[in-house]
Design a protein around this motif. Structure first.
Motif, PDB file in Angstrom:
ATOM      1  N   MET A 116     107.874   5.404 -44.674  1.00  0.00           N
ATOM      2  CA  MET A 116     107.319   6.414 -44.228  1.00  0.00           C
ATOM      3  C   MET A 116     107.841   7.686 -44.530  1.00  0.00           C
ATOM      4  SD  MET A 116     104.936   7.443 -41.551  1.00  0.00           S
ATOM      5  CE  MET A 116     104.497   8.843 -41.024  1.00  0.00           C
ATOM      6  N   ARG A 117     107.232   8.616 -45.670  1.00  0.00           N
ATOM      7  CA  ARG A 117     107.693   9.515 -45.738  1.00  0.00           C
ATOM      8  C   ARG A 117     107.209  10.928 -45.318  1.00  0.00           C
ATOM      9  NH1 ARG A 117     108.326  10.637 -52.258  1.00  0.00           N
ATOM     10  NH2 ARG A 117     109.775   8.983 -51.962  1.00  0.00           N
ATOM     11  N   ILE A 118     108.258  11.604 -44.497  1.00  0.00           N
ATOM     12  CA  ILE A 118     107.499  12.937 -43.985  1.00  0.00           C
ATOM     13  C   ILE A 118     107.928  14.246 -44.533  1.00  0.00           C
ATOM     14  CG2 ILE A 118     107.758  13.980 -41.637  1.00  0.00           C
ATOM     15  CD1 ILE A 118     108.355  11.275 -40.282  1.00  0.00           C
ATOM     16  N   ALA A 119     107.197  14.847 -44.833  1.00  0.00           N
ATOM     17  CA  ALA A 119     107.675  16.182 -45.347  1.00  0.00           C
ATOM     18  C   ALA A 119     107.709  17.494 -44.409  1.00  0.00           C
ATOM     19  CB  ALA A 119     106.334  16.677 -46.460  1.00  0.00           C
ATOM     20  N   VAL A 120     108.831  18.099 -44.367  1.00  0.00           N
ATOM     21  CA  VAL A 120     108.937  19.308 -43.587  1.00  0.00           C
ATOM     22  C   VAL A 120     108.608  20.592 -44.272  1.00  0.00           C
ATOM     23  CG1 VAL A 120     110.576  20.544 -42.133  1.00  0.00           C
ATOM     24  CG2 VAL A 120     110.518  17.822 -42.115  1.00  0.00           C
ATOM     25  N   VAL A 121     107.994  21.354 -43.778  1.00  0.00           N
ATOM     26  CA  VAL A 121     107.622  22.624 -44.388  1.00  0.00           C
ATOM     27  C   VAL A 121     107.728  23.869 -43.114  1.00  0.00           C
ATOM     28  CG1 VAL A 121     106.303  22.090 -46.557  1.00  0.00           C
ATOM     29  CG2 VAL A 121     105.072  22.427 -44.337  1.00  0.00           C
ATOM     30  N   ALA A 122     108.076  25.106 -43.434  1.00  0.00           N
ATOM     31  CA  ALA A 122     108.015  25.847 -42.533  1.00  0.00           C
ATOM     32  C   ALA A 122     106.769  27.007 -42.743  1.00  0.00           C
ATOM     33  CB  ALA A 122     109.444  26.770 -42.459  1.00  0.00           C
ATOM     34  N   PRO A 123     105.499  26.899 -42.130  1.00  0.00           N
ATOM     35  CA  PRO A 123     104.405  27.981 -42.409  1.00  0.00           C
ATOM     36  C   PRO A 123     104.611  29.166 -41.567  1.00  0.00           C
ATOM     37  CG  PRO A 123     103.836  25.693 -41.639  1.00  0.00           C
ATOM     38  CD  PRO A 123     105.327  25.708 -41.541  1.00  0.00           C
ATOM     39  N   SER A 124     105.819  29.107 -40.487  1.00  0.00           N
ATOM     40  CA  SER A 124     106.015  30.294 -39.655  1.00  0.00           C
ATOM     41  C   SER A 124     107.206  31.046 -40.039  1.00  0.00           C
ATOM     42  CB  SER A 124     105.870  30.051 -38.189  1.00  0.00           C
ATOM     43  OG  SER A 124     104.578  29.218 -37.923  1.00  0.00           O
ATOM     44  N   ASP A 178     111.969  36.045 -45.507  1.00  0.00           N
ATOM     45  CA  ASP A 178     111.308  37.091 -45.639  1.00  0.00           C
ATOM     46  C   ASP A 178     110.962  38.004 -44.704  1.00  0.00           C
ATOM     47  OD1 ASP A 178     110.489  38.838 -48.194  1.00  0.00           O
ATOM     48  OD2 ASP A 178     108.312  38.442 -47.293  1.00  0.00           O
ATOM     49  N   GLY A 179     111.927  38.681 -44.165  1.00  0.00           N
ATOM     50  CA  GLY A 179     111.307  39.505 -42.952  1.00  0.00           C
ATOM     51  C   GLY A 179     111.327  38.501 -41.697  1.00  0.00           C
ATOM     52  N   HIS A 180     110.143  38.579 -41.000  1.00  0.00           N
ATOM     53  CA  HIS A 180     110.035  37.729 -39.959  1.00  0.00           C
ATOM     54  C   HIS A 180     109.815  36.223 -40.359  1.00  0.00           C
ATOM     55  CE1 HIS A 180     108.613  37.311 -35.844  1.00  0.00           C
ATOM     56  NE2 HIS A 180     107.931  36.220 -36.194  1.00  0.00           N
ATOM     57  N   PHE A 181     109.464  36.043 -41.626  1.00  0.00           N
ATOM     58  CA  PHE A 181     108.783  35.087 -41.997  1.00  0.00           C
ATOM     59  C   PHE A 181     109.850  33.902 -43.003  1.00  0.00           C
ATOM     60  CE2 PHE A 181     105.513  37.896 -41.802  1.00  0.00           C
ATOM     61  CZ  PHE A 181     104.831  37.656 -40.679  1.00  0.00           C
ATOM     62  N   ALA A 182     109.516  32.656 -43.001  1.00  0.00           N
ATOM     63  CA  ALA A 182     110.246  31.648 -43.827  1.00  0.00           C
ATOM     64  C   ALA A 182     109.560  31.927 -45.180  1.00  0.00           C
ATOM     65  CB  ALA A 182     109.971  30.306 -43.421  1.00  0.00           C
ATOM     66  N   GLY A 183     109.954  33.058 -45.918  1.00  0.00           N
ATOM     67  CA  GLY A 183     109.393  33.288 -47.249  1.00  0.00           C
ATOM     68  C   GLY A 183     108.173  34.024 -47.255  1.00  0.00           C
TER      69      GLY A 183
END
Lengths: 270, 270
Positions: A1-9, A42-47
């Motif tokens: 099981m491969r789980i990708a973690v990304v940060a849209p916020s 990037d300021g408030h955001f994760a890029g």
């Protein structure tokens, strides 16, 4: 099981990433692939929007990724959510998605686009006291579909939202169909007058009025109301349900805390 | 000119009432009739919903009242606004209405119902430093329709709202038609991420997208954003206008302050 973690916020903390990686390694039933975008700032955001969107679209299109786990909330997923679900690659449909709080913008839009989403704990939650319980529950669901991780009173189809996020979803391209849904809401860090105002807005929606019932999760860190509001959180929710003809179904076991349970957004036609 | 003061939201302070009465007496061109309901208190509100609604409906129906002036904002007019404009007596149409902030819920619903409403200072504003200027401007408009009290760049039809109130008006029975409107917004006591989120919501509305232009009044008492948001208030508004195809028309001379100017909600067909 491969789980990708990304940060849209907002940006994921390194120590949270390390601790969740260690838990996954200990379990041995899943591999966490934490996208480097998760640590951008990037300021408030994760890029910038472009970087957050690109990372999300990249893992959505990756056929080797079985699940996408949103790193944390904060604010910002609404800025890329509509683009995230445009022209979906087929591989995006063969995986599941989990998050809550600000990620509700994505849950809404992705569910509307037919993806398999669930409300549930996120990696950054491991920094809360007792966070291992929340992370374990999230992984039990993502890896094993362990029913003991679910909110215990669910009557599918169900959805869960932070109430303030739900209010901001209404009328946008992300708004899903609430017909017949067991709708769970929770909130935090608001004055009670704002909770009341948000319920006015949410309960006025003809779409929301078509839910099977509305249930209230935990409302944390209520900010001081000057003067005292005069009614508690549950009375506020019940009042607007009564005014708008929505069935109030009682409390729900969700919230911005480590007891937060899983709510899969199931649809009738899945 | 007889002006009735009622409080559909929060309780009016006695010292504000006394000071505004004194100003009106000094002018000699109007009589202020401050309804006793304005001083009621019930939790957050100036009396229970029933009392606030009854006082408002009473002065709306009174043929001897020429104008209705909302005592102050706070929160709560949304709870009675729909009922306030149901089955309007003819006498309600022969008068004008003024307020701002939370009273925007009433301005919206009343304008939609065909009443003659205007955004403008309210009696409680006299307690601000320099408040006499604001009150004088409001009375100059209510009594004399003095054009020097108006927001100077208005291109009628125009409307003005607190942005957070506008967000909560959308999708409710109070939502007016924004087609071709010079829409002025202002806000206060929000973090910049909330301003951004609210603009996401507001600018997603097909109705709002039909405005002639959107202009930004003052944004006061911005709360700390952790981390720094990375863009200022005007950049946020411009960004969402650009994303949604709304013409950004620059700054507007309105806000929660004593410089706040009058914006009559004129409609094409009046």
């Amino acid at each position: 099981m491969r789980i990708a973690v990304v940060a849209p916020s907002c940006t994921l903390k390194r120590e949270a990433a390390d601790a969740v990686q260690a838990m996954a390694a200990e379990r041995g039933d899943c591999e966490l692939q934490i996208h480097p975008q998760s640590f951008l700032s990037d300021g408030h955001f994760a890029g910038p929007d472009e970087a957050r969107l690109a990372a999300l679209r990249e893992v959505m299109a990756d056929p080797d990724v079985d699940a996408i786990w949103f790193a944390r909330g904060g604010y910002g997923s609404n800025r890329i959510a509509e683009a995230a679900v445009a022209d979906l690659p087929e591989s995006a449909r063969a995986k599941s998605y989990m998050g809550y709080s600000d990620a509700g913008f994505l849950l809404a839009g992705m569910h509307k686009a037919g993806l398999d989403v669930a409300w549930g704990p996120m990696p950054q939650d491991i920094l809360r006291r007792g966070g291992e319980d929340a992370i374990g529950r999230a992984l039990d669901w993502l890896v094993d579909r362990d029913a003991s991780a679910l909110e215990p009173q669910l009557q599918p189809p169900a959805m869960a939202f932070n109430l303030t996020i739900l209010s901001n979803v209404l009328g946008t391209a992300l708004e899903p169909d609430f017909t017949g849904v067991d709708l769970l809401v929770e909130d935090l860090s608001e004055q009670l007058y704002r909770l009341d105002r948000t319920m006015f807005h949410v309960s006025a929606s003809p779409n929301v009025r078509r839910v099977a019932r509305l249930r209230l999760g935990r409302v944390h860190d209520i900010l001081a109301n000057d003067p005292e509001f005069g009614a508690g959180e549950e009375a506020i929710i019940e009042d607007w349900c009564r005014r708008s003809g929505i069935v109030y179904g009682g409390r729900a076991d969700i919230g911005h805390d480590t007891w937060n349970r899983i709510v899969p957004f199931t649809s009738e036609n899945r």
